[in-house]
Design a protein around this motif. Structure first.
Motif, PDB file in Angstrom:
ATOM      1  N   HIS A  38      53.005  54.377  60.976  1.00 41.49           N
ATOM      2  CA  HIS A  38      52.642  55.748  60.631  1.00 41.49           C
ATOM      3  C   HIS A  38      51.835  55.792  59.335  1.00 41.49           C
ATOM      4  O   HIS A  38      50.861  56.542  59.223  1.00 41.49           O
ATOM      5  CB  HIS A  38      53.908  56.594  60.501  1.00 41.49           C
ATOM      6  CG  HIS A  38      54.794  56.514  61.700  1.00 41.49           C
ATOM      7  ND1 HIS A  38      54.458  57.070  62.910  1.00 41.49           N
ATOM      8  CD2 HIS A  38      56.007  55.919  61.880  1.00 41.49           C
ATOM      9  CE1 HIS A  38      55.426  56.841  63.780  1.00 41.49           C
ATOM     10  NE2 HIS A  38      56.370  56.147  63.185  1.00 41.49           N
ATOM     11  N   TYR A 135      53.550  61.449  61.898  1.00 40.77           N
ATOM     12  CA  TYR A 135      54.924  61.076  62.240  1.00 40.77           C
ATOM     13  C   TYR A 135      55.551  62.184  63.083  1.00 40.77           C
ATOM     14  O   TYR A 135      55.465  63.364  62.736  1.00 40.77           O
ATOM     15  CB  TYR A 135      55.747  60.859  60.968  1.00 40.77           C
ATOM     16  CG  TYR A 135      57.165  60.404  61.231  1.00 40.77           C
ATOM     17  CD1 TYR A 135      57.414  59.271  61.978  1.00 40.77           C
ATOM     18  CD2 TYR A 135      58.247  61.126  60.746  1.00 40.77           C
ATOM     19  CE1 TYR A 135      58.705  58.860  62.227  1.00 40.77           C
ATOM     20  CE2 TYR A 135      59.546  60.717  60.986  1.00 40.77           C
ATOM     21  CZ  TYR A 135      59.770  59.576  61.734  1.00 40.77           C
ATOM     22  OH  TYR A 135      61.045  59.172  61.994  1.00 40.77           O
ATOM     23  N   PRO A 136      56.204  61.851  64.221  1.00 41.20           N
ATOM     24  CA  PRO A 136      56.687  62.870  65.166  1.00 41.20           C
ATOM     25  C   PRO A 136      57.641  63.896  64.569  1.00 41.20           C
ATOM     26  O   PRO A 136      57.556  65.079  64.911  1.00 41.20           O
ATOM     27  CB  PRO A 136      57.376  62.035  66.255  1.00 41.20           C
ATOM     28  CG  PRO A 136      56.741  60.697  66.175  1.00 41.20           C
ATOM     29  CD  PRO A 136      56.401  60.481  64.739  1.00 41.20           C
ATOM     30  N   THR A 139      55.697  66.315  62.804  1.00 39.07           N
ATOM     31  CA  THR A 139      54.918  67.087  63.774  1.00 39.07           C
ATOM     32  C   THR A 139      55.737  68.230  64.350  1.00 39.07           C
ATOM     33  O   THR A 139      55.226  69.337  64.546  1.00 39.07           O
ATOM     34  CB  THR A 139      54.423  66.160  64.905  1.00 39.07           C
ATOM     35  OG1 THR A 139      53.611  65.132  64.340  1.00 39.07           O
ATOM     36  CG2 THR A 139      53.624  66.931  65.930  1.00 39.07           C
ATOM     37  N   ALA A 157      47.740  66.302  65.060  1.00 35.48           N
ATOM     38  CA  ALA A 157      48.770  65.261  65.102  1.00 35.48           C
ATOM     39  C   ALA A 157      48.180  64.002  65.701  1.00 35.48           C
ATOM     40  O   ALA A 157      47.447  64.062  66.695  1.00 35.48           O
ATOM     41  CB  ALA A 157      49.977  65.711  65.917  1.00 35.48           C
ATOM     42  N   ILE A 159      48.690  60.345  67.618  1.00 32.23           N
ATOM     43  CA  ILE A 159      49.627  59.728  68.566  1.00 32.23           C
ATOM     44  C   ILE A 159      49.169  58.296  68.788  1.00 32.23           C
ATOM     45  O   ILE A 159      48.137  58.048  69.414  1.00 32.23           O
ATOM     46  CB  ILE A 159      49.664  60.494  69.902  1.00 32.23           C
ATOM     47  CG1 ILE A 159      50.157  61.932  69.669  1.00 32.23           C
ATOM     48  CG2 ILE A 159      50.569  59.787  70.891  1.00 32.23           C
ATOM     49  CD1 ILE A 159      50.215  62.768  70.927  1.00 32.23           C
ATOM     50  N   LEU A 165      56.426  60.698  74.597  1.00 35.75           N
ATOM     51  CA  LEU A 165      55.763  61.550  73.605  1.00 35.75           C
ATOM     52  C   LEU A 165      56.407  62.921  73.454  1.00 35.75           C
ATOM     53  O   LEU A 165      55.746  63.869  73.030  1.00 35.75           O
ATOM     54  CB  LEU A 165      54.284  61.710  73.992  1.00 35.75           C
ATOM     55  CG  LEU A 165      53.513  60.408  74.247  1.00 35.75           C
ATOM     56  CD1 LEU A 165      52.076  60.710  74.619  1.00 35.75           C
ATOM     57  CD2 LEU A 165      53.571  59.493  73.041  1.00 35.75           C
ATOM     58  N   PHE A 167      58.343  64.115  71.285  1.00 37.63           N
ATOM     59  CA  PHE A 167      58.276  64.612  69.906  1.00 37.63           C
ATOM     60  C   PHE A 167      56.861  64.518  69.340  1.00 37.63           C
ATOM     61  O   PHE A 167      56.492  65.296  68.471  1.00 37.63           O
ATOM     62  CB  PHE A 167      59.244  63.833  69.007  1.00 37.63           C
ATOM     63  CG  PHE A 167      60.601  64.462  68.870  1.00 37.63           C
ATOM     64  CD1 PHE A 167      61.081  65.337  69.843  1.00 37.63           C
ATOM     65  CD2 PHE A 167      61.418  64.183  67.793  1.00 37.63           C
ATOM     66  CE1 PHE A 167      62.335  65.920  69.733  1.00 37.63           C
ATOM     67  CE2 PHE A 167      62.677  64.763  67.666  1.00 37.63           C
ATOM     68  CZ  PHE A 167      63.131  65.632  68.644  1.00 37.63           C
ATOM     69  N   TRP A 168      56.088  63.560  69.816  1.00 35.64           N
ATOM     70  CA  TRP A 168      54.725  63.380  69.317  1.00 35.64           C
ATOM     71  C   TRP A 168      53.854  64.601  69.638  1.00 35.64           C
ATOM     72  O   TRP A 168      53.017  65.012  68.817  1.00 35.64           O
ATOM     73  CB  TRP A 168      54.080  62.146  69.941  1.00 35.64           C
ATOM     74  CG  TRP A 168      54.617  60.822  69.527  1.00 35.64           C
ATOM     75  CD1 TRP A 168      55.682  60.159  70.077  1.00 35.64           C
ATOM     76  CD2 TRP A 168      54.127  59.967  68.489  1.00 35.64           C
ATOM     77  NE1 TRP A 168      55.878  58.953  69.449  1.00 35.64           N
ATOM     78  CE2 TRP A 168      54.922  58.806  68.470  1.00 35.64           C
ATOM     79  CE3 TRP A 168      53.069  60.067  67.577  1.00 35.64           C
ATOM     80  CZ2 TRP A 168      54.707  57.758  67.585  1.00 35.64           C
ATOM     81  CZ3 TRP A 168      52.845  59.008  66.691  1.00 35.64           C
ATOM     82  CH2 TRP A 168      53.662  57.884  66.694  1.00 35.64           C
ATOM     83  N   GLN A 170      53.320  68.593  70.635  1.00 35.26           N
ATOM     84  CA  GLN A 170      53.986  69.876  70.456  1.00 35.26           C
ATOM     85  C   GLN A 170      53.013  71.017  70.740  1.00 35.26           C
ATOM     86  O   GLN A 170      51.824  70.925  70.421  1.00 35.26           O
ATOM     87  CB  GLN A 170      54.521  70.013  69.028  1.00 35.26           C
ATOM     88  CG  GLN A 170      55.579  69.008  68.647  1.00 35.26           C
ATOM     89  CD  GLN A 170      56.848  69.145  69.456  1.00 35.26           C
ATOM     90  OE1 GLN A 170      57.288  70.250  69.757  1.00 35.26           O
ATOM     91  NE2 GLN A 170      57.440  68.023  69.835  1.00 35.26           N
ATOM     92  N   HIS A 176      45.661  67.004  69.376  1.00 34.40           N
ATOM     93  CA  HIS A 176      46.368  65.728  69.312  1.00 34.40           C
ATOM     94  C   HIS A 176      45.339  64.606  69.434  1.00 34.40           C
ATOM     95  O   HIS A 176      44.558  64.578  70.399  1.00 34.40           O
ATOM     96  CB  HIS A 176      47.390  65.601  70.440  1.00 34.40           C
ATOM     97  CG  HIS A 176      48.492  66.619  70.385  1.00 34.40           C
ATOM     98  ND1 HIS A 176      48.355  67.892  70.893  1.00 34.40           N
ATOM     99  CD2 HIS A 176      49.755  66.548  69.873  1.00 34.40           C
ATOM    100  CE1 HIS A 176      49.485  68.561  70.706  1.00 34.40           C
ATOM    101  NE2 HIS A 176      50.340  67.773  70.090  1.00 34.40           N
TER     102      HIS A 176
END
Length: 680
Positions: A38, A135-136, A139, A157, A159, A165, A167-168, A170, A176
């Motif tokens: 990250h 970082y998820p 995010t 965000a 990835i 994914l 949490f990655w 949203q 993304h």
């Protein structure tokens, strides 16, 4: 009106964007020290932004630290401890988060609850034009802030994983930046159409510069001939690194093995001690020489995947995954293995085989050329024409992001909150009213205390016999034939015939609450007591009723108070066919006897009556005991101005009406602990 309003919004955003072009763009990157990947992605993105032609101000901060010390300790240290000492627990937690949506929803709300205010405050102080999360966990909170209006600028965000994914990605993130084309459908399924863009790998430009293996090895002081293998445990040094090194040193063509222990200094010391006599093994702690190491290596054995795999592929180094098949690492590496982006070794034998197969793939230089081309062109998911997805420059997307997310209106958030909280309040209230765990608190609040003892000078006790509805009259006749007069409790509404038969025998019926029932049975307590009182002839006056063996729930207390009924529990409850109690009984106690109407039950009641007689105590019905002329002053300080009227008719006996001299008193419980009872 709707289209015109949207046009105005677009015009406002366009004007705002024109204003931003007149000055340097301020980009805030939120990273985390949770594994090196990250932080590496944050550094690479900052590097690309600073090299972009447009003027840009880039600020990189620790997003977990910005969310507060508590979350940082729980997430960062908890994750490190899990991977080092209890990797299986991380697998369990990850599986639950992935497959149990209510748990995932709850975790997101908890993260937002504890981290949103502090993070929003840090963002507001820096006044960025764009906020990027690498970082998820960050995010999740950033996305919610964007949707609730806590952050008013576009959000991005990164990835770097291929799959897993939840949490990655949203819905509250405008764009993304994904490093694998195969991730696009999954991201858009979570965050909406158009929310994902495939970008060039978020790695340092140093990994894209061609390096000659021999020169790189000379610079590192490693043998130029033979094969070189890197065994890495990621930034935190996790996985079976010792086992991998021990197995690979038995491969004759390997001339050097470089162990990367990351920031796990105890691991580095242990490796140096274990392989002190092996000249081919070289142990590194955390190092910034990864571009040189990958330029010199023939194979990378990696435990966690992530950004290091992207760096290795860019450098043309084959990757073998081994050593930490837990959580997202297992899911991610298995998905990458299916796409032939790496080889997955499940044990040491497979590790050795995959490393030797990687040696046979071709020269390092040829592998580097192929990998750089693949990195530039992308993998997998095709566009509308069937071609691989076009990769974008991450810096360009960050500096010119779409305003895709529309904040949720305040009224909608409030309605949603009420829709969530109201059922919870109802469930909590139902539980409180239906369980006896809160009985003592409810008793104090409602002023409802269960009668156990009547303060009297007469040597008598009150006896209530609880039996089934069909057994009341036969049992009363048996006892009347022996000259015993008691009160009978019936949880089923008594018929006029039953009441009449008992009156003719000189006995009475006391209303009762069922011993057990469904969760919401307490709701009908008031109506059930009223129905029994009408059948008995009590009417609307105050009356006593028998509590169930387990005591009253708060709901039953409330309904009984509304019905004007006072509960009786008794100082002693015992079965007619059971052994005699060991505790002494005093004058004024109320005994509740459970009988089944059999001859043995009748004999048992007579045995109890005889036992009381041996102690010099007589047996009375509840109404006779509570209406006794010899009632003494209550403990509340009040005195009975005159004795209760003598009982003259059977109908008056059946009413069981509490006299005016009833007062609350703390009396000994059945187990010896102090409980709240009532003494008359």
């Amino acid at each position: 009106m709707g289209p015109r309003l949207r046009q105005k919004q677009r015009s406002g955003r366009s004007s705002a964007a024109d204003g931003l072009r007149r000055r340097a763009r301020r980009v805030l990157i939120l990273s985390a020290d949770v594994g090196e990947g990250h932080a590496a992605a944050a550094r690479a993105l900052a590097e690309q932004l600073e090299a972009y032609p447009e003027p840009t101000e880039v600020t990189v901060i620790d997003g977990l630290e910005a969310m507060g010390r508590l979350l940082r300790l729980v997430v960062e240290d908890g994750y490190r401890v899990q991977l080092r000492f209890m990797p299986w627990s991380y697998t369990v937690i990850y599986w639950v988060l992935e497959h149990v949506q209510p748990v995932r929803w709850l975790v997101k709300r908890v993260l937002y609850l504890f981290g949103s205010r502090s993070l929003a405050r840090h963002i507001a102080q820096l006044e960025p034009d764009v906020v990027v999360s690498t970082y998820p966990v960050i995010t999740v909170v950033l996305a919610r802030l964007r949707r609730t209006g806590g952050v008013r600028c576009p959000t991005v965000a990164t990835i770097t994983d291929l799959t897993g994914l939840f949490f990655w990605a949203q819905p509250g993130i405008d764009t993304h930046l994904v490093c694998y084309g195969e991730s696009v459908p999954m991201v858009e399924r979570i965050a909406g159409a158009g929310s994902a863009r495939v970008v060039n790998p978020l790695i340092s430009a140093e990994f894209l510069s061609p390096r000659h293996p021999g020169e790189a090895r000379r610079a590192l002081g490693l043998p130029e001939h033979g094969r070189m293998v890197i065994v890495s445990g990621g930034g935190w040094g996790v996985g079976d690194i010792e086992g991998a090194v021990d197995e690979l040193r038995r491969v004759p063509e390997i001339s050097s093995i470089v162990c990367l222990a990351g920031r796990n200094e105890p691991l580095a010391q242990r490796l140096r001690a274990d392989f002190a006599g092996e000249e081919r093994v070289h142990v590194y702690s955390f190092t910034d020489k990864m571009p040189d190491l990958l330029g010199a290596a023939d194979v990378l054995v990696h435990s966690t995947g992530g950004v290091t795999c992207l760096e290795a592929k860019a450098a043309g180094v084959p990757v073998v995954s081994y050593g930490l098949p837990v959580g997202h690492a297992s899911l991610n590496t298995r998905a990458m293995a299916k796409l032939k982006l790496l080889r997955l070794a499940n044990d040491l034998r497979e590790l050795r085989e995959h490393v030797q197969l990687s040696f046979a793939d071709g020269s390092h230089a040829d592998g580097a050329a192929t990998a750089v081309a693949a990195t530039a062109n992308g993998h997998g998911v095709a566009d509308g024409n069937g071609d691989p997805p076009r990769r974008h420059a991450a810096a360009g997307l960050v500096l010119d992001p779409p305003w895709r997310v529309r904040p949720i209106p305040v009224w909608r958030r409030r309605v949603t909150a009420m829709a969530v909280q109201l059922p919870l309040l109802i469930l909590a209230g139902t539980w409180v009213m239906s369980t006896d765990d809160m009985t003592s608190v409810a008793s104090a609040i409602l002023g409802v205390h269960q009668l156990e003892h009547v303060r009297t000078e007469a040597p008598d006790v009150g006896v209530i016999v609880r039996t089934q509805a069909g057994e009341v009259v036969p049992l009363a006749r048996e006892l009347a034939a022996r000259g015993t007069r008691v009160s009978f409790a019936d949880a089923v509404t008594s018929s006029t015939e039953v009441v009449g038969d008992l009156r003719s025998l000189g006995d009475e019926v006391v209303p009762a609450v069922p011993e057990s029932g469904a969760l919401l049975r307490w709701v009908g307590t008031g109506s059930a007591l009223h129905a029994q009182a009408r059948a008995i002839g009590i009417g609307r006056r105050r009356f006593y009723f028998l509590s169930p063996r387990g005591g009253l729930t708060p709901g039953q207390m409330l309904m009984a108070r509304t019905a004007g009924a006072s509960p009786v529990y008794g100082a002693l409850r015992l079965p007619a066919r059971g052994p005699l109690p060991h505790r002494a009984v005093r004058a004024g106690d109320i005994l509740v006897i459970t009988a089944d109407g059999s001859a043995a039950s009748v004999a048992g009641i007579e045995r109890i009556v005889a036992w009381l007689g041996d102690s010099g105590l007589g047996v009375e019905s509840l109404s006779s005991l509570t209406s006794s002329p010899s009632i003494r002053a209550s403990n509340s300080g009040e005195r009975a101005s005159e004795a209760a009227a003598p009982i003259r008719t059977a109908s008056e006996i059946t009413r069981g009406t509490p006299p005016s001299g009833v007062a609350a008193k703390d009396s000994p419980s059945r187990s010896g602990a102090s409980t709240t009872g009532t003494t008359v």
